[in-house]
Design a protein around this motif. Structure first.
Motif: not given
Length: 66
Positions: A40-49, A5-20
């Motif tokens: 917020x936690x998911x955004x922080x995870x993406x930032x840490x990556x 679920x977390x991986x799906x959310x992170x991928x979805x979030x990143x895809x959305x940000x990359x598109x828009x």
């Protein structure tokens, strides 16, 4: 299950940000159907990556910096 679920959310979030490039926080909360703390936690995870994501208070949106 939680990991997937977390991986799906992170991928979805990143895809959305990359598109828009900029996405309103309310749109993200509605589309991901998660509480603000989880977003917020998911955004922080993406930032840490290494993804440069900033929050614009004026527009209440997350912005992907490339």
């Amino acid at each position: 299950m939680k990991y997937q679920e977390t991986l799906y959310r992170l991928n979805t979030l990143l895809d959305c940000l990359q598109q828009h490039k900029e996405v309103c926080i309310d749109e993200l909360l509605a589309s991901l159907q998660v509480p603000r703390t989880t977003l917020t936690r998911d955004i922080e995870r993406l930032q840490s990556l290494g993804h440069e994501i900033e929050f614009c208070r004026k527009r209440r949106a997350y912005i992907l910096i490339e």
